[in-house]
Motif scaffolding. Sequence first.
Motif, PDB file in Angstrom:
ATOM      1  N   ARG A 193       0.832  -1.200   0.000  1.00 44.39           N
ATOM      2  CA  ARG A 193       0.000   0.000   0.000  1.00 44.39           C
ATOM      3  C   ARG A 193       0.873   1.259   0.000  1.00 44.39           C
ATOM      4  NH1 ARG A 193      -5.449  -0.937   3.691  1.00 44.39           N
ATOM      5  NH2 ARG A 193      -6.155  -2.799   2.571  1.00 44.39           N
ATOM      6  N   LYS A 194       1.944   1.208   0.748  1.00 38.90           N
ATOM      7  CA  LYS A 194       2.863   2.353   0.770  1.00 38.90           C
ATOM      8  C   LYS A 194       3.580   2.507  -0.571  1.00 38.90           C
ATOM      9  CE  LYS A 194       3.683   1.839   5.733  1.00 38.90           C
ATOM     10  NZ  LYS A 194       4.675   1.453   6.795  1.00 38.90           N
ATOM     11  N   LEU A 195       3.974   1.390  -1.168  1.00 41.97           N
ATOM     12  CA  LEU A 195       4.695   1.447  -2.442  1.00 41.97           C
ATOM     13  C   LEU A 195       3.831   2.034  -3.554  1.00 41.97           C
ATOM     14  CD1 LEU A 195       6.588  -1.975  -2.579  1.00 41.97           C
ATOM     15  CD2 LEU A 195       7.557   0.286  -2.191  1.00 41.97           C
ATOM     16  N   PHE A 196       2.555   1.671  -3.579  1.00 39.00           N
ATOM     17  CA  PHE A 196       1.677   2.119  -4.654  1.00 39.00           C
ATOM     18  C   PHE A 196       0.941   3.410  -4.326  1.00 39.00           C
ATOM     19  CE2 PHE A 196       1.564  -2.611  -5.591  1.00 39.00           C
ATOM     20  CZ  PHE A 196       2.449  -2.518  -6.659  1.00 39.00           C
ATOM     21  N   SER A 197       1.160   3.951  -3.149  1.00 42.90           N
ATOM     22  CA  SER A 197       0.511   5.197  -2.766  1.00 42.90           C
ATOM     23  C   SER A 197       0.983   6.331  -3.669  1.00 42.90           C
ATOM     24  CB  SER A 197       0.822   5.522  -1.305  1.00 42.90           C
ATOM     25  OG  SER A 197       0.282   6.776  -0.949  1.00 42.90           O
ATOM     26  N   ASN A 198       0.022   7.060  -4.252  1.00 37.21           N
ATOM     27  CA  ASN A 198       0.352   8.176  -5.152  1.00 37.21           C
ATOM     28  C   ASN A 198       1.343   7.740  -6.232  1.00 37.21           C
ATOM     29  OD1 ASN A 198      -1.249  10.097  -3.708  1.00 37.21           O
ATOM     30  ND2 ASN A 198       0.361  10.174  -2.147  1.00 37.21           N
ATOM     31  N   ALA A 199       1.085   6.591  -6.836  1.00 37.36           N
ATOM     32  CA  ALA A 199       1.965   6.083  -7.887  1.00 37.36           C
ATOM     33  C   ALA A 199       2.043   7.075  -9.045  1.00 37.36           C
ATOM     34  CB  ALA A 199       1.462   4.730  -8.380  1.00 37.36           C
ATOM     35  N   LYS A 200       3.237   7.295  -9.544  1.00 35.27           N
ATOM     36  CA  LYS A 200       3.430   8.222 -10.650  1.00 35.27           C
ATOM     37  C   LYS A 200       3.037   7.552 -11.961  1.00 35.27           C
ATOM     38  CE  LYS A 200       7.268  10.464  -8.233  1.00 35.27           C
ATOM     39  NZ  LYS A 200       8.707  10.852  -8.279  1.00 35.27           N
ATOM     40  N   LYS A 201       2.434   8.325 -12.849  1.00 33.38           N
ATOM     41  CA  LYS A 201       1.966   7.778 -14.118  1.00 33.38           C
ATOM     42  C   LYS A 201       3.107   7.233 -14.965  1.00 33.38           C
ATOM     43  CE  LYS A 201      -2.292  10.463 -14.507  1.00 33.38           C
ATOM     44  NZ  LYS A 201      -3.079  11.409 -15.341  1.00 33.38           N
ATOM     45  N   ARG A 202       4.316   7.770 -14.780  1.00 27.30           N
ATOM     46  CA  ARG A 202       5.424   7.308 -15.611  1.00 27.30           C
ATOM     47  C   ARG A 202       6.006   5.983 -15.130  1.00 27.30           C
ATOM     48  NH1 ARG A 202      10.795   9.328 -14.575  1.00 27.30           N
ATOM     49  NH2 ARG A 202      11.054   9.984 -12.405  1.00 27.30           N
ATOM     50  N   TRP A 203       5.593   5.510 -13.951  1.00 27.19           N
ATOM     51  CA  TRP A 203       6.013   4.196 -13.492  1.00 27.19           C
ATOM     52  C   TRP A 203       5.221   3.138 -14.271  1.00 27.19           C
ATOM     53  CZ3 TRP A 203       5.433   5.062  -7.485  1.00 27.19           C
ATOM     54  CH2 TRP A 203       6.435   5.946  -7.056  1.00 27.19           C
ATOM     55  N   LYS A 204       5.916   2.196 -14.847  1.00 30.15           N
ATOM     56  CA  LYS A 204       5.273   1.117 -15.591  1.00 30.15           C
ATOM     57  C   LYS A 204       5.519  -0.195 -14.864  1.00 30.15           C
ATOM     58  CE  LYS A 204       5.873   3.383 -20.068  1.00 30.15           C
ATOM     59  NZ  LYS A 204       6.476   3.259 -21.433  1.00 30.15           N
ATOM     60  N   PHE A 205       4.466  -0.728 -14.274  1.00 32.02           N
ATOM     61  CA  PHE A 205       4.590  -1.971 -13.525  1.00 32.02           C
ATOM     62  C   PHE A 205       4.263  -3.161 -14.408  1.00 32.02           C
ATOM     63  CE2 PHE A 205       3.696   1.112 -10.091  1.00 32.02           C
ATOM     64  CZ  PHE A 205       4.874   0.937  -9.373  1.00 32.02           C
ATOM     65  N   ASN A 206       5.092  -4.168 -14.272  1.00 33.89           N
ATOM     66  CA  ASN A 206       4.916  -5.403 -15.021  1.00 33.89           C
ATOM     67  C   ASN A 206       4.005  -6.346 -14.241  1.00 33.89           C
ATOM     68  OD1 ASN A 206       5.662  -6.334 -17.467  1.00 33.89           O
ATOM     69  ND2 ASN A 206       7.370  -7.541 -16.735  1.00 33.89           N
ATOM     70  N   LEU A 207       2.881  -5.818 -13.802  1.00 35.84           N
ATOM     71  CA  LEU A 207       1.951  -6.541 -12.939  1.00 35.84           C
ATOM     72  C   LEU A 207       0.545  -6.280 -13.431  1.00 35.84           C
ATOM     73  CD1 LEU A 207       3.455  -5.245  -9.555  1.00 35.84           C
ATOM     74  CD2 LEU A 207       3.895  -7.482 -10.561  1.00 35.84           C
ATOM     75  N   SER A 208      -0.303  -7.282 -13.379  1.00 37.56           N
ATOM     76  CA  SER A 208      -1.685  -7.045 -13.766  1.00 37.56           C
ATOM     77  C   SER A 208      -2.356  -6.199 -12.687  1.00 37.56           C
ATOM     78  CB  SER A 208      -2.435  -8.367 -13.919  1.00 37.56           C
ATOM     79  OG  SER A 208      -2.662  -8.957 -12.656  1.00 37.56           O
ATOM     80  N   PRO A 209      -3.316  -5.363 -13.085  1.00 41.25           N
ATOM     81  CA  PRO A 209      -4.018  -4.532 -12.103  1.00 41.25           C
ATOM     82  C   PRO A 209      -4.661  -5.334 -10.973  1.00 41.25           C
ATOM     83  CG  PRO A 209      -4.426  -3.703 -14.304  1.00 41.25           C
ATOM     84  CD  PRO A 209      -3.678  -5.009 -14.464  1.00 41.25           C
ATOM     85  N   LEU A 210      -5.199  -6.508 -11.276  1.00 35.52           N
ATOM     86  CA  LEU A 210      -5.829  -7.301 -10.220  1.00 35.52           C
ATOM     87  C   LEU A 210      -4.794  -7.857  -9.255  1.00 35.52           C
ATOM     88  CD1 LEU A 210      -8.686  -9.263 -12.050  1.00 35.52           C
ATOM     89  CD2 LEU A 210      -8.699  -6.979 -11.021  1.00 35.52           C
ATOM     90  N   PHE A 211      -3.593  -8.164  -9.738  1.00 37.29           N
ATOM     91  CA  PHE A 211      -2.541  -8.621  -8.835  1.00 37.29           C
ATOM     92  C   PHE A 211      -2.089  -7.482  -7.929  1.00 37.29           C
ATOM     93  CE2 PHE A 211       2.063  -9.595  -8.022  1.00 37.29           C
ATOM     94  CZ  PHE A 211       1.842 -10.671  -7.172  1.00 37.29           C
ATOM     95  N   ILE A 212      -2.022  -6.254  -8.461  1.00 38.46           N
ATOM     96  CA  ILE A 212      -1.689  -5.093  -7.627  1.00 38.46           C
ATOM     97  C   ILE A 212      -2.751  -4.901  -6.559  1.00 38.46           C
ATOM     98  CG2 ILE A 212      -1.473  -2.572  -7.631  1.00 38.46           C
ATOM     99  CD1 ILE A 212      -0.058  -2.758 -10.293  1.00 38.46           C
ATOM    100  N   GLU A 213      -4.026  -5.061  -6.942  1.00 45.40           N
ATOM    101  CA  GLU A 213      -5.106  -4.973  -5.959  1.00 45.40           C
ATOM    102  C   GLU A 213      -4.932  -6.042  -4.868  1.00 45.40           C
ATOM    103  OE1 GLU A 213      -8.806  -3.129  -6.756  1.00 45.40           O
ATOM    104  OE2 GLU A 213      -6.981  -1.929  -6.656  1.00 45.40           O
ATOM    105  N   PHE A 214      -4.571  -7.239  -5.290  1.00 45.08           N
ATOM    106  CA  PHE A 214      -4.343  -8.346  -4.363  1.00 45.08           C
ATOM    107  C   PHE A 214      -3.223  -8.018  -3.380  1.00 45.08           C
ATOM    108  CE2 PHE A 214      -1.642 -12.231  -3.827  1.00 45.08           C
ATOM    109  CZ  PHE A 214      -2.450 -12.924  -2.933  1.00 45.08           C
ATOM    110  N   LEU A 215      -2.119  -7.474  -3.864  1.00 45.37           N
ATOM    111  CA  LEU A 215      -1.005  -7.124  -2.987  1.00 45.37           C
ATOM    112  C   LEU A 215      -1.393  -6.049  -1.987  1.00 45.37           C
ATOM    113  CD1 LEU A 215       1.980  -7.043  -5.525  1.00 45.37           C
ATOM    114  CD2 LEU A 215       1.507  -8.796  -3.801  1.00 45.37           C
ATOM    115  N   GLN A 216      -2.374  -5.241  -2.336  1.00 45.09           N
ATOM    116  CA  GLN A 216      -2.851  -4.196  -1.429  1.00 45.09           C
ATOM    117  C   GLN A 216      -3.986  -4.680  -0.527  1.00 45.09           C
ATOM    118  OE1 GLN A 216      -3.511  -1.259  -4.761  1.00 45.09           O
ATOM    119  NE2 GLN A 216      -2.498   0.119  -3.325  1.00 45.09           N
TER     120      GLN A 216
END
Length: 402
Positions: free
Chosen positions: A223-246
């Motif tokens: 949650r801290k890592l993805f807080s206010n994520a910058k648009k220029r960051w490109k994560f090699n993760l599916s959105p649902l997996f990011i939701e899962f990690l949070q």
Amino acid sequence: MSVPVRQMWTIASYVLKQRMLGNKRYPLVLMLEPLFRCNLACAGCGKIQHPVEILRKHLSPEECFAAADECGAPVISIPGGEPLLHPQIGEIVAGLVARKKFVYLCTNAILLEKHLHKFKPSPYLTFSIHLDGPQEEHDFAVCREGVYDVAISAIKTAIAQGYRVTTNTTVYNNAQPEALREMFDTLADLGVEGMMLSPGYQYEKAPIQTLFLQRQQTVSLFRKLFSNAKKRWKFNLSPLFIEFLQGAWNLECTPWGSPTYNLFGWQKPCYLMNEGYTKTFKELMETTHWPDYGRASGNPKCANCMVHCGYEPTAVAQTFGSWNGLYHTAIRTFFGPRQKNLPPLDEPPSSADSGSGTRHPLGEFVALSPLGNASSSGSSSRSSELAGVASCQLNGSPAAAS
């Protein structure tokens, strides 16, 4: 959109075909380990703890090709060990690319610039560089000074020569969120295709056992890592997996989605756990008692696991297996990781394990709603890899690989 359209189309077509055929369990990413030998001895890695006689061995190109053909997965991740130590790695990669497999060669990059001449830039080949943070943090994680600078140099060189480059980062309980966010900025500046993040798996043979995250620690950290994520960051993760990690989306592990083949054969049940081997892929799929694995099984070895290679296949299956999953994937793809309406950290991991829901293409029970949404109903269920289909960034390597 950083991942080639042909890659997204190939994987999406593959998943939909499996659904149409009624296949409940099928591979999405082959974890192909041609050797265990490595030129690093990372504190959290359990993959190099083999006798010397085993570390000296490696699979032949023919064995690698046979495994790829037998498995049939559209994506192949080549972890290790360090694959660039294999004397025929160029031949192996070329043979897999010729089969139109999307290959992710996972490397610590120490030897990458020296061996780049063995490869040719291709939309089917990506170098996945292991980086566990900015300089100090990464060199500490890999137990050697100077490795970070070598990796950054290799990334620049590979990108300049036209190769696809992603990174993979294993996160432990000593991770500093701000330091990792600093790394995100650096990698965005370098132009990497995407960044893969994953909590480390608690390998029994890892030299230091105190590094691994408990489940709630993982949720808090991400949650801290993805807080206010910058648009220029490109994560090699599916959105649902990011939701899962949070802790905002419920996924159950689908270990058959990322089967492993190495010197001993097909590893049971997954890349992370070693409970024996089978001679054939068919035997692996038919003789493994899959209900014994995953968090829902109650298996203590799975209790805190939230690793990419176990849950990305589930996330991708949900993306293509339900309108709700597809809708939430689209929302998170366009607007980035969720910042609001996250469930409390002490909320039970599943608000929907009440017995209703549908079965997704990989065969296990899945949630078709985000956690903490009282108005939604349904219940829930990597791999190297299918994030790219759902999020336009794809990576075939588990973060736990060196």
